[in-house]
Design a protein around this motif. Structure first.
Motif, PDB file in Angstrom:
ATOM      1  N   GLU A  29       3.099 -52.893  21.670  1.00 29.98           N
ATOM      2  CA  GLU A  29       3.831 -51.846  22.222  1.00 29.98           C
ATOM      3  C   GLU A  29       2.619 -50.901  22.496  1.00 29.98           C
ATOM      4  N   GLN A 116      18.505 -52.197  36.300  1.00 31.68           N
ATOM      5  CA  GLN A 116      19.638 -52.041  35.519  1.00 31.68           C
ATOM      6  C   GLN A 116      19.048 -50.989  34.463  1.00 31.68           C
ATOM      7  N   PHE A 117      17.943 -50.896  34.201  1.00 33.10           N
ATOM      8  CA  PHE A 117      17.170 -50.187  33.475  1.00 33.10           C
ATOM      9  C   PHE A 117      15.688 -49.885  33.803  1.00 33.10           C
ATOM     10  N   VAL A 141       8.176 -55.220  34.870  1.00 34.24           N
ATOM     11  CA  VAL A 141       8.379 -55.162  33.254  1.00 34.24           C
ATOM     12  C   VAL A 141       9.082 -54.158  32.963  1.00 34.24           C
ATOM     13  N   PRO A 142      10.065 -54.360  32.022  1.00 30.09           N
ATOM     14  CA  PRO A 142      10.913 -53.337  31.214  1.00 30.09           C
ATOM     15  C   PRO A 142      10.081 -52.262  30.690  1.00 30.09           C
ATOM     16  N   THR A 144      10.432 -48.260  28.419  1.00 30.45           N
ATOM     17  CA  THR A 144      11.420 -47.236  27.986  1.00 30.45           C
ATOM     18  C   THR A 144      10.509 -45.920  28.179  1.00 30.45           C
ATOM     19  N   VAL A 145      11.550 -44.921  28.821  1.00 29.90           N
ATOM     20  CA  VAL A 145      11.097 -43.714  29.045  1.00 29.90           C
ATOM     21  C   VAL A 145      11.140 -42.952  27.784  1.00 29.90           C
TER      22      VAL A 145
END
Lengths: 295, 438
Positions: A29, A116-117, A141-142, A144-145
């Motif tokens: 990540e 959706q996200f 590509v998902p 996260t903020v």
């Protein structure tokens, strides 16, 4: 929050893909920091237990033809220069999205969208070899903020002050060498002096293995203390610095590199750390810090 | 039946068996006057692969019409025999009904002879009512093109959705509006119609089918170097993938596609696992209704759609599955591996009934749920009883304690609202739910 960027040139696309591939090999990540004029990637030190701290700086205007970054700050009117978007993304997914660059990609766009996200949508237009028609490949590509209150945690590390920066030859030599030295000893000692010599030492109870690189280009020398006068004397001074680093971390870093490394420079801060900088082109750098270990 | 093949053709047969082995567990070998046929289908009976080798493919082909020339053998055995084909120069296949064995003899280089006897498991053959001409839409493309499509997606992808319209085709790994988790990476690939050799789309449709079987057939097409043609209709109808080489080889893969109302195949498979652990194999329509926002469709029409697929189910002459179309047992996509007679034990019935009753009290379409158990006598009585008692407190029922297991298993059914278009419950909530009904 709006973000979109476009790359038109095939060479830049492949470089970008190589950069993301390098990251993918290092960590699961990573964090993308998007600023007005720069794009940074940070590989978290904690996520991969042995991965070194790596950060990448890309000059946005240079790389991307159409770089739009907007962050809606409802209350503040100022801070247009400091507006930042921070996203946590998995570089493995991202590199898979970019994998279509191996084919004849014509152009590449990526932007931040919210389905959706929140996702980073990469749109690639490729020309198929068989029929010459253009196809469009879209990957989401998902991401996260990262909220504002955690931003200071991901501050860009500063380039440390080192006494000696020396230009190293190609990565392939170093990579194979460090890989083999990893089995000899858990720590590796980098020794360098301002004559352009670099030694890699691995010590064992029974053996000491030293690899000497000669006639390397010294990029810069900074000495502690001393006045400004007598520059000649300073130049004649032979600086010797050395630092012991963890062999596994070093090996991981060098094996992960997927980019052409013609300009790899090693900055050594005596007994403290080693700072490695790879310049891919003007405005695009990969930095890494290997902390010094006690023998 | 006796036949023999030259080295290269034997290698082709080996490749076809390897391709079938990727999803099938049994190999059906059938020989008739026109040629040899190898067939297999996957565990959930949702895909069937057939390889037909014409008579001219063989060096010698001898068949006695009177005998039964079909058999079923284990796939593992067949795969083990056709493994190393490098040295093979000649292959002889013979069915021996007296000893119920299939004999395969390889004459290899350096005068080596390899003899294999595979036991015949059963004597059955399969027939399918699906025919190619019924399909309206046709796509023909080179294997390279389909290889590109397949490579665009992760090897771990379970299914693929193809949306076709008159301009082009979009291959996706997701279905619009379906429930996905946070870490799901979507991909899509858009191709124009000109890339295909033949692009004949009469009806616009979006079909979803399993990628595993598709990929195994694609590998075979690649080894042959031939084009692949896809025949399909609408979502829910079968899709037929055909590969033809001159006159010798004809291969077809018949796969079932997902109904437009059903959620992703992957999720459905997970749900069946849960059900089987509970030893209840009937999926209540209530639980499915939870997942769709368009609940206007009554259960009856759903059944009629689902029973439609029975036309396309593979019927075996050995009658392995009893799909009695009169029963209104709801089987989504009947070709899946459901064994209806498991509903014998009363305990399970009671548990499931209570579950459905809970659903009935919570759900929107309570009337439809009772149809589930129409065919079971006891169930009907219990339900009609319970419907009267709906308003009363349920807690007095002595069996309620057992539903705790069900509660854990069917947790989603007991949640207040669940709409697939909302993000998953695990994601961070940026804005609280402003639904006044909650």
């Amino acid at each position: 929050m709006k973000f979109s960027a476009k790359i038109d040139d095939g060479q830049y696309m492949r470089e970008f893909q190589n950069i993301v591939l390098t990251l993918a090999k290092l960590t699961k990540e990573c964090v993308i920091i998007m600023k007005k004029d720069k794009l940074n990637f940070i590989a978290n030190e904690e996520s991969g237990s042995t991965a070194p701290l790596v950060w990448i700086e890309i000059n946005a205007q240079l790389y991307f033809t159409n770089y739009i970054m907007e962050e809606k700050i409802s209350k503040d009117d100022d801070d247009d220069d400091n507006s930042t978007i921070m996203l946590a993304i998995s570089p493995i997914h991202f590199s898979r999205a970019l994998s279509s660059f191996k084919l004849n990609a014509r152009n590449f766009k990526f932007k931040l969208i919210h389905l959706q996200f929140p996702c980073l949508r990469t749109e690639t237009e490729v020309i198929s070899q068989n029929s010459g028609e253009s196809r469009q490949i879209v990957h989401d590509v998902p991401v996260t903020v990262i909220p504002r209150n955690e931003w200071n945690y991901y501050d860009l590390p500063q380039i440390p002050r080192t006494q000696l920066i020396i230009n190293v030859c190609s990565n392939s030599l170093l990579r194979g060498l460090i890989d083999k030295l990893k089995n000899i000893s858990p720590t590796l000692i980098f020794e360098a002096n301002s004559m352009g010599e670099l030694n890699l030492v691995a010590k064992n109870e029974l053996t000491t293995i030293t690899t000497r690189f000669k006639k390397l280009e010294v990029k810069s020398v900074t000495t502690n203390g001393g006045g400004n006068g007598d520059d000649e004397e300073k130049e004649k001074e032979n600086i010797e610095v050395k630092c012991s680093v963890d062999c596994k971390k070093t090996s991981l870093f060098f094996t992960a590199l997927q980019v052409p490394t013609t300009e790899l420079s090693c900055g050594i801060d005596d007994d403290h750390l080693i700072h490695i900088e790879i310049k891919i082109r003007e405005g695009v750098f990969i930095h890494s810090i290997l902390p010094g270990v006690c023998v | 039946m006796k036949c023999s093949l030259g080295g290269i053709n034997a290698k082709t047969v080996a490749k076809s068996i390897q391709s079938l082995a990727k999803f099938g567990s049994d190999l059906y070998v059938e020989a008739d006057s026109q040629g040899l046929q190898l067939r297999s289908f996957n565990s959930s009976k949702s895909a069937m692969g057939t390889f037909r080798f014409k008579r001219t493919f063989f060096e010698s082909y001898h068949i006695v019409e009177a005998n039964e020339n079909y058999c079923k053998i284990g796939m593992k055995a067949a795969l083990a025999v056709f493994k190393n084909m490098q040295q093979v120069e000649r292959c002889d296949i013979c069915i021996m009904p007296e000893s119920s064995k299939l004999q395969i003899q390889f004459s290899c280089r350096l005068e080596t002879l390899k003899n294999a006897l595979i036991s015949i498991v059963d004597e059955e053959n399969i027939s399918t009512p699906v025919s190619v001409e019924e399909a309206n839409n046709l796509l023909v493309g080179s294997y390279k093109l389909f290889n590109d499509i397949s490579n665009n997606f992760n090897t771990a992808e379970v299914e693929i959705t193809l949306e076709v319209n008159s301009n082009g085709l979009t291959a996706k790994n997701y279905i619009e509006g379906s429930r996905v988790n946070d870490r799901f990476m979507r991909s899509q690939l858009k191709l124009s119609s000109a890339e295909f050799e033949s692009y004949n789309i009469v009806q616009e449709s979006a079909i979803t089918f399993s990628l595993k079987e598709f990929r195994s057939f694609l590998a075979f097409a690649e080894s042959l170097g031939e084009n692949i043609s896809l025949h399909f209709d609408q979502a829910g109808g079968p899709i037929i993938m055909m590969i033809k080489k001159l006159d010798f080889i004809e291969c077809s893969l018949i796969m079932s596609t997902l109904y437009p109302d059903d959620i992703s195949m992957y999720d459905e498979l997970r749900e069946t696992e849960v059900n089987e652990r509970m030893s209840v194999t009937v999926k209540t329509p209530g639980s499915h209704k939870r997942k769709h926002s368009d609940s206007e469709m009554t259960a009856k029409t759903q059944y009629s759609k689902r029973t439609l697929s029975e036309q396309y189910t593979l019927s075996t002459e050995a009658a392995l599955f009893q799909f009695d179309s009169d029963k209104s047992v709801p089987s989504t996509n009947c070709t899946r591996n459901l064994t209806p007679p498991d509903l014998r034990t009363d305990d399970n019935n009671a548990d499931v009934l209570l579950a459905t009753k809970e659903l009935a009290s919570n759900g929107k379409n309570s009337t439809n749920i009772s149809i589930t158990f129409e065919n079971i006598e006891t169930a009907r009585d219990m339900i009609s009883q319970d419907k009267d008692d709906e308003d009363e407190a349920i807690a007095q029922s002595p069996q309620r304690k057992e539903t705790s297991k069900l509660r854990r298993v069917f947790t989603r059914c007991f949640e207040n609202t669940y709409i697939p278009k909302e993000p998953s419950p695990n994601s961070q909530v940026y804005v609280p739910n402003s639904d006044t009904e909650d």
